[in-house]
Design a protein around this motif. Structure first.
Motif, PDB file in Angstrom:
ATOM      1  N   LYS A  43      -9.005  -1.261 -10.558  1.00 56.29           N
ATOM      2  CA  LYS A  43      -7.745  -1.567 -10.656  1.00 56.29           C
ATOM      3  C   LYS A  43      -7.296  -3.036 -10.344  1.00 56.29           C
ATOM      4  O   LYS A  43      -7.732  -3.265  -9.454  1.00 56.29           O
ATOM      5  CB  LYS A  43      -6.748  -0.460 -10.119  1.00 56.29           C
ATOM      6  CG  LYS A  43      -5.339  -1.082  -9.706  1.00 56.29           C
ATOM      7  CD  LYS A  43      -4.643   0.511  -9.454  1.00 56.29           C
ATOM      8  CE  LYS A  43      -4.561   0.661  -8.067  1.00 56.29           C
ATOM      9  NZ  LYS A  43      -3.894   1.945  -7.777  1.00 56.29           N
ATOM     10  N   THR A  81      -4.551  -5.414  -8.900  1.00 50.44           N
ATOM     11  CA  THR A  81      -3.452  -5.166  -8.346  1.00 50.44           C
ATOM     12  C   THR A  81      -3.203  -6.088  -7.370  1.00 50.44           C
ATOM     13  O   THR A  81      -3.728  -7.190  -7.019  1.00 50.44           O
ATOM     14  CB  THR A  81      -3.224  -3.729  -7.873  1.00 50.44           C
ATOM     15  OG1 THR A  81      -2.160  -3.259  -7.132  1.00 50.44           O
ATOM     16  CG2 THR A  81      -4.453  -3.589  -6.588  1.00 50.44           C
ATOM     17  N   LYS A  82      -1.865  -6.012  -6.555  1.00 51.24           N
ATOM     18  CA  LYS A  82      -1.580  -6.827  -5.392  1.00 51.24           C
ATOM     19  C   LYS A  82      -1.022  -6.158  -4.350  1.00 51.24           C
ATOM     20  O   LYS A  82      -0.067  -5.401  -4.627  1.00 51.24           O
ATOM     21  CB  LYS A  82      -0.679  -7.881  -6.106  1.00 51.24           C
ATOM     22  CG  LYS A  82      -0.546  -9.250  -4.968  1.00 51.24           C
ATOM     23  CD  LYS A  82       0.580 -10.178  -5.682  1.00 51.24           C
ATOM     24  CE  LYS A  82       0.914 -11.071  -4.593  1.00 51.24           C
ATOM     25  NZ  LYS A  82       2.098 -12.102  -4.803  1.00 51.24           N
ATOM     26  N   GLN A 142       2.092  -2.482   2.431  1.00 47.36           N
ATOM     27  CA  GLN A 142       0.769  -1.801   1.983  1.00 47.36           C
ATOM     28  C   GLN A 142      -0.359  -2.400   2.838  1.00 47.36           C
ATOM     29  O   GLN A 142      -1.290  -1.541   3.194  1.00 47.36           O
ATOM     30  CB  GLN A 142       0.361  -2.067   0.760  1.00 47.36           C
ATOM     31  CG  GLN A 142       1.177  -1.219  -0.295  1.00 47.36           C
ATOM     32  CD  GLN A 142       0.790  -1.364  -1.691  1.00 47.36           C
ATOM     33  OE1 GLN A 142       0.811  -2.615  -2.230  1.00 47.36           O
ATOM     34  NE2 GLN A 142       0.563  -0.624  -2.681  1.00 47.36           N
ATOM     35  N   PRO A 176      -3.668 -11.584  -6.490  1.00 46.37           N
ATOM     36  CA  PRO A 176      -4.216 -10.433  -6.761  1.00 46.37           C
ATOM     37  C   PRO A 176      -5.490 -10.066  -6.231  1.00 46.37           C
ATOM     38  O   PRO A 176      -6.307 -10.746  -5.695  1.00 46.37           O
ATOM     39  CB  PRO A 176      -4.310 -10.639  -8.334  1.00 46.37           C
ATOM     40  CG  PRO A 176      -3.571 -11.808  -8.820  1.00 46.37           C
ATOM     41  CD  PRO A 176      -3.304 -12.577  -7.479  1.00 46.37           C
ATOM     42  N   HIS A 188      -5.551   3.766  -2.778  1.00 46.52           N
ATOM     43  CA  HIS A 188      -5.287   3.042  -3.984  1.00 46.52           C
ATOM     44  C   HIS A 188      -5.526   3.947  -5.270  1.00 46.52           C
ATOM     45  O   HIS A 188      -4.709   3.371  -6.477  1.00 46.52           O
ATOM     46  CB  HIS A 188      -6.201   1.888  -4.236  1.00 46.52           C
ATOM     47  CG  HIS A 188      -6.168   0.861  -3.237  1.00 46.52           C
ATOM     48  ND1 HIS A 188      -5.502  -0.442  -3.581  1.00 46.52           N
ATOM     49  CD2 HIS A 188      -6.421   0.393  -2.043  1.00 46.52           C
ATOM     50  CE1 HIS A 188      -5.380  -1.176  -2.718  1.00 46.52           C
ATOM     51  NE2 HIS A 188      -6.093  -0.727  -1.682  1.00 46.52           N
TER      52      HIS A 188
END
Ligand code: GTP
Ligand code: MG
Length: 140
Positions: free
Chosen positions: A39, A41-42, A47, A72, A133
């Motif tokens: 994936k 994502t950022k 998180q 990212p 994740h």
């Protein structure tokens, strides 16, 4: 705990910014790892703090959070026999200056605080980080 033959990785923001995502994925595939989930994502600051909670007392914690949330990342679950140890060998020392020739950090990273890639340090953490994740349905 049994060997799950799985590990978790993130291609970190510096490697993404510097255009190394494709080369690093090729390096990982050529080393015989199978991608089970992946994936783009950022991480949000919250998180990131949760992900790196074990480092919260370290002096570099705030820098680590700022860095890992700076752009990212690619998160992935990888499979290979003895995956955790094999992948740590593939990425090399935390400090790229001390990493062995041919390792991902030696080739693609410039400093200890921006070191291109993450690899889980135990089967237990690989599972925790993967669950952070991905859900079970994401794993192919
Ligand atoms: P990860 O695969 O990212 O978990 O790296 P690692 O397991 O090789 O190292 P560790 O878990 O001990 O540290 C997590 C991250 O904190 C590292 O990847 C570094 O980016 C950062 N880090 C570790 N030690 C230092 C340090 O002494 N100074 C700074 N600035 N950053 C550090
Ligand atoms: Mg670590």
């Amino acid at each position: 705990m049994k060997n799950t033959n799985r590990t978790f990785t993130m291609i970190k923001p510096d490697a993404m910014r510097n255009g190394h995502m494709g080369s690093i994925l090729t390096h990982i595939e050529k080393a015989g790892f199978k991608i089970l989930a992946m994936k783009l994502t950022k991480l949000s600051p919250n998180q990131a703090k949760e992900f790196y909670n074990i480092h919260k007392e370290r002096p570099f914690f705030n820098d680590l959070i700022d860095y890992i949330t700076s752009g990212p990342i690619v998160a992935a679950i990888l499979e290979k026999e003895n995956a955790v140890e094999e992948f740590r060998n593939l990425i090399g020392n935390t400090n790229p200056k001390e990493a062995q020739e041919g390792t991902i950090r030696k080739i693609y990273a410039k400093s200890i605080d921006a070191n291109a890639i993450h690899g889980s340090d135990s089967d237990e953490n690989a599972e925790i980080e993967s669950n952070f994740h991905f859900s079970k349905d994401d794993i192919l």
